[in-house]
Write an enzyme that holds these catalytic residues in place. Structure first.
Site, PDB file in Angstrom:
ATOM      1  N   PHE A 199      50.820  57.031  35.662  1.00  0.00           N
ATOM      2  CA  PHE A 199      49.893  56.128  34.981  1.00  0.00           C
ATOM      3  C   PHE A 199      49.699  54.856  35.807  1.00  0.00           C
ATOM      4  O   PHE A 199      50.659  54.222  36.230  1.00  0.00           O
ATOM      5  CB  PHE A 199      50.445  55.778  33.593  1.00  0.00           C
ATOM      6  CG  PHE A 199      49.582  54.780  32.860  1.00  0.00           C
ATOM      7  CD1 PHE A 199      48.278  55.097  32.500  1.00  0.00           C
ATOM      8  CD2 PHE A 199      50.068  53.520  32.554  1.00  0.00           C
ATOM      9  CE1 PHE A 199      47.478  54.169  31.837  1.00  0.00           C
ATOM     10  CE2 PHE A 199      49.276  52.587  31.889  1.00  0.00           C
ATOM     11  CZ  PHE A 199      47.972  52.918  31.533  1.00  0.00           C
ATOM     12  N   GLN A 200      48.464  54.488  36.026  1.00  0.00           N
ATOM     13  CA  GLN A 200      48.079  53.314  36.816  1.00  0.00           C
ATOM     14  C   GLN A 200      48.663  53.332  38.230  1.00  0.00           C
ATOM     15  O   GLN A 200      49.004  52.295  38.786  1.00  0.00           O
ATOM     16  CB  GLN A 200      48.441  52.021  36.088  1.00  0.00           C
ATOM     17  CG  GLN A 200      47.608  51.828  34.818  1.00  0.00           C
ATOM     18  CD  GLN A 200      47.633  50.418  34.270  1.00  0.00           C
ATOM     19  OE1 GLN A 200      48.633  49.729  34.382  1.00  0.00           O
ATOM     20  NE2 GLN A 200      46.522  49.990  33.668  1.00  0.00           N
ATOM     21  N   LYS A 229      57.734  48.742  40.626  1.00  0.00           N
ATOM     22  CA  LYS A 229      58.301  48.077  39.447  1.00  0.00           C
ATOM     23  C   LYS A 229      59.823  48.096  39.463  1.00  0.00           C
ATOM     24  O   LYS A 229      60.466  47.145  39.009  1.00  0.00           O
ATOM     25  CB  LYS A 229      57.771  48.752  38.186  1.00  0.00           C
ATOM     26  CG  LYS A 229      58.024  47.933  36.928  1.00  0.00           C
ATOM     27  CD  LYS A 229      57.339  48.550  35.724  1.00  0.00           C
ATOM     28  CE  LYS A 229      57.604  47.722  34.471  1.00  0.00           C
ATOM     29  NZ  LYS A 229      56.971  48.325  33.285  1.00  0.00           N
ATOM     30  N   GLU A 237      40.259  40.756  38.075  1.00  0.00           N
ATOM     31  CA  GLU A 237      41.008  40.561  39.325  1.00  0.00           C
ATOM     32  C   GLU A 237      40.111  40.117  40.482  1.00  0.00           C
ATOM     33  O   GLU A 237      40.552  39.410  41.383  1.00  0.00           O
ATOM     34  CB  GLU A 237      41.767  41.829  39.717  1.00  0.00           C
ATOM     35  CG  GLU A 237      43.001  42.111  38.867  1.00  0.00           C
ATOM     36  CD  GLU A 237      42.699  42.907  37.600  1.00  0.00           C
ATOM     37  OE1 GLU A 237      41.505  43.111  37.286  1.00  0.00           O
ATOM     38  OE2 GLU A 237      43.658  43.315  36.930  1.00  0.00           O
ATOM     39  N   MET A 267      16.720  38.502  47.997  1.00  0.00           N
ATOM     40  CA  MET A 267      16.664  38.994  49.372  1.00  0.00           C
ATOM     41  C   MET A 267      16.201  40.451  49.411  1.00  0.00           C
ATOM     42  O   MET A 267      15.467  40.850  50.319  1.00  0.00           O
ATOM     43  CB  MET A 267      18.031  38.827  50.046  1.00  0.00           C
ATOM     44  CG  MET A 267      18.002  38.977  51.550  1.00  0.00           C
ATOM     45  SD  MET A 267      16.889  37.793  52.360  1.00  0.00           S
ATOM     46  CE  MET A 267      18.043  36.511  52.851  1.00  0.00           C
TER      47      MET A 267
END
Lengths: 172, 573
Positions: free
Chosen positions: B126-127, B176, B64, B485
């Site tokens: 869940f999630q 959902k 993602e 760096m």
């Protein structure tokens, strides 16, 4: 310096979290915050008392509040003629003789006893924060068992004099 | 019972899902590219995408973070909002770095995250992740949809908020049950945002004040930031600078807003800016900031920042004015509108040749410099080669670090919207996925992603995407086998204690590219660089070039941490 800031906000879910989160993230120190419905449906009013270092920080505070999409209006009313009130509930231990003594002491503050039990009593006081503080310090020797305050809520007086004599910054 | 009712309705009227409503709203918003990754909570949305013949392309990333950085690259190059879809929980939290990056660099992004069904929100399902709570401080605004009827309006608001005023990311969290809900409702997408009214037009009084200050100034300077680019104000800036003969310094993100080859250009200011640009800030008596935010990497120690100057600041975001540097002349406006107003005044140019001469002599005396070692590849020289071989016309994306600073110093940008870098957040792994979005947004341009060997390893999984979408992105790994760096700072400020900054193991980047079906090349000697780069640029497809550069090289000149803008180290005559 201590400032009183009011904000008119849209009453959407999460708005309080947005604002307090922003204040926290940008390191503003909130002394109190009170939120409630306003005269318009869907619009809430918030009153903050904040401790601010300088004018630059103060300007940032009002700008950052204004930048919030849910915020409609921000006013720093510290130097205006305002009515500012908070409410405190104070539970002190005491029975018998002591009760009468406390009763006598709170009368000048126009505070009232709103609950009594065998060994304690609860006092409600409303007013400007300095008055509330004064009563609290008077009651301290009696043993404060529990204390809760609503935080200040405030708005402008109906009429603004040309010269404001109230020095809210010092006394609120 | 409920199902039965729906069946009955279905037979009479056409029912569509919330996800279909979303797709329609995206079509209406003229979205042509979506960067996303499916998952449980966005199954209804992905099903709607599958069923739809909407005229947009979906780009399936491999993480993602790749989606959101690609959307940023797309937004940076096209000026249009980048659109991202991710699932709930880990899908959403994998976007956090990119959302924060977009917030810091003011990129218009609209993110749609799936969320668990309304009935289980708050139960640690869940999630499930508190996307609203997590993204509130890193978005311009965010929404959770609680009623399908509101969805079209919210989407319209989201695009409006993301792309107007000071752009920024907006998250729309869609449970959902909302995306799968069937409805035949007629939607009303009108919106009113009384608390969001960005001011585009400058206050005439402030414009007069600015021009008065300019006419009294003998050492004026323009500091041009990304606001110039967002406002498409580059041409107006050139006209204004030329009319009044004003030298221009750019911020890192403002590069390209003013042509580097212009005689009035002083180059980049800030920590690794040019000596001339920084000394101009130090010595100027009027600093006109147009669309920059006085970031600490630009200002150095604020006590020594523009100590002699009256400061004017043009910014569409009033909260930026006076935030870090106190400002006498605040102009809350779109940069282009402000420049138009400034150009419309009747003020006449004043002769300031002494100031111009002084800056010109700084430019001549203290140019950018580097030590070249022909046996190996000097990274700064490499940047010059990339610039020359792409005729200075490529879109360049970078991560953060040494390679980013060298690209900023040596890839002289002439035009806006060709420089895609993670400035504010300084995100490793940004450059390569950003190049994917940039290439999709500008299919006819050469897109070069200059990355470090460290940063590339954070997001190289997106090689599948360039292969799949046939995107001819040229990845140039400035490979010093180190976090350059970090290594530089350890060398300079931690007595060469190279703690965890040198890579003992790196993949074979050529084989790595090869395994993705992408052409890989390696170059280790200066003499081979032009040929390899030419071949890579001419190749019709994506290429990864592993350029082995000298490890012990530092970015100079530099304002050391805590020092003032006039105290640059590593300045050479």
């Amino acid at each position: 310096m201590r400032r009183i800031i009011t904000a008119t906000v849209q009453n959407r879910s999460g708005v309080l979290n947005r604002i307090t989160g922003m204040l926290y993230r940008r390191q503003f120190n909130i002394e109190s915050i009170s939120v409630g419905a306003s005269e318009t449906e869907g619009i809430s009013k918030m009153t903050f008392v904040v401790e601010i270092e300088d004018h630059q920080k103060l300007e940032q505070l009002t700008k950052q509040l204004n930048k919030q999409i849910d915020v409609l209006k921000v006013s720093d009313i510290t130097e205006k003629a305002i009515v500012a009130r908070e409410l405190a509930l104070i539970k002190v231990g005491g029975s018998g003789q002591l009760r009468a003594e406390i009763q006598g002491m709170i009368t000048p503050f126009r505070a009232s006893v709103i609950d009594v039990s065998r060994d304690s009593l609860t006092i409600q006081v409303t007013g400007r924060p300095d008055k509330v503080e004064a009563l609290i310090s008077l009651l301290k020797p009696y043993g404060i068992k529990e204390l809760t305050k609503t935080g200040v809520t405030a708005f402008l007086r109906g009429q603004q004099p040309t010269q404001v004599t109230e020095l809210n910054a010092f006394t609120i | 019972m409920k199902v039965q009712v729906k069946h009955e309705l279905e037979s009479t009227k056409e029912l569509v899902t919330g996800a279909d409503v979303l797709i329609n709203a995206l079509v209406e918003a003229e979205v042509d590219t979506i960067f996303g990754y499916p998952g449980g909570a966005v199954l209804p949305i992905y099903d709607a995408i599958y069923r739809s013949n909407a005229p947009f392309e979906h780009v399936l990333s491999r993480h993602e973070q790749g989606s959101i950085h690609a959307a940023e690259g797309y937004a940076r190059v096209t000026g249009k909002p980048g659109v991202v879809i991710a699932t709930s929980g880990p899908g959403a939290t994998n976007l956090i770095t990119g959302i924060t990056d977009a917030m810091m660099d003011s990129l218009p992004i609209v993110v749609f995250t799936g969320q668990v069904a309304n009935s289980v929100i708050g139960t640690d399902a869940f999630q499930e992740a508190d996307v609203m709570g997590i993204t509130t401080p890193i978005t311009k605004y965010n929404y959770q949809v609680t009623n399908l009827l509101e969805l079209p309006r919210i989407i319209k608001e989201a695009f409006h908020i993301a792309s107007t005023g000071r752009p920024g990311p907006v998250v729309v969290d869609i449970p959902k049950n909302i995306s799968s809900e069937l409805s035949d409702a007629v939607y009303d997408d009108h919106f009113a945002l009384p608390g969001y009214q960005p001011n585009k037009n400058p206050n005439p009084l402030q414009i007069t004040k600015l021009m008065d200050a300019l006419s009294k100034s003998s050492r004026p300077l323009i500091l041009a930031g990304a606001g110039v680019i967002f406002a498409n104000a580059s041409e107006k800036l050139i006209a204004f600078a030329e009319k009044f003969q004003l030298p221009v310094a750019n911020t890192l993100l403002g590069l390209g807003g003013f042509p580097r080859s212009h005689e009035l250009s002083l180059g980049m200011a800030g920590m690794h800016g040019s000596y001339t640009a920084n000394m101009a800030i130090y010595e100027c008596d009027l600093l006109i900031n147009i669309g920059a935010r006085f970031d600490d990497r630009l200002t150095g120690n604020l006590q020594h920042f523009a100590p002699l100057a009256k400061v004017a600041h043009i910014d569409i975001d009033p909260a930026e004015i006076g935030k870090n540097v106190s400002t006498e002349i605040p102009v809350v406006a779109d940069a282009k509108e402000a420049l138009i107003a400034l150009l419309a005044t009747s003020n006449e140019p004043v002769d300031r040749s002494a100031w111009r001469d002084q800056l010109t002599s700084y430019k001549k005396q203290y140019p950018l410099w580097y030590d070249r070692s022909e046996a190996f590849i000097s990274p700064q020289w490499l940047m010059e080669q990339i610039h020359d071989l792409s005729k200075g016309e490529a879109i360049v994306t970078t991560d953060v670090g040494q390679h980013q600073m060298w690209a900023a110093q040596y890839y002289a940008f002439e035009k806006p919207n060709r420089w895609v870098t993670s400035g504010g957040l300084g995100t490793m792994g940004f450059g390569f996925p950003a190049a994917i979005g940039a290439q999709l947004g500008a299919p006819d341009d050469i897109v070069i992603s200059i990355v470090g060997d460290g940063g590339f390893q954070m997001t190289f999984q997106e090689l599948s995407v360039v292969k799949e979408k046939k995107l001819p992105v040229k990845v140039i790994i400035v490979n010093n086998q180190a976090l350059g760096m970090v290594r530089q700072w350890q060398e300079s400020f931690y007595e060469k204690r190279y703690s965890e900054s040198l890579f003992m193991e790196n993949p074979d980047f050529v084989k790595l590219a090869d395994s993705y079906g992408v052409r890989g090349m390696r170059v280790e000697k200066e003499k081979d660089v032009p040929k390899v780069l030419q071949e890579a640029l001419a190749f019709d497809g994506p290429v990864v070039v592993d350029c082995r550069v000298v490890q012990q090289t530092s970015v100079y000149p530099m304002i050391a941490p805590g020092k003032g803008i006039h105290e640059m180290i590593g300045v050479r005559k």
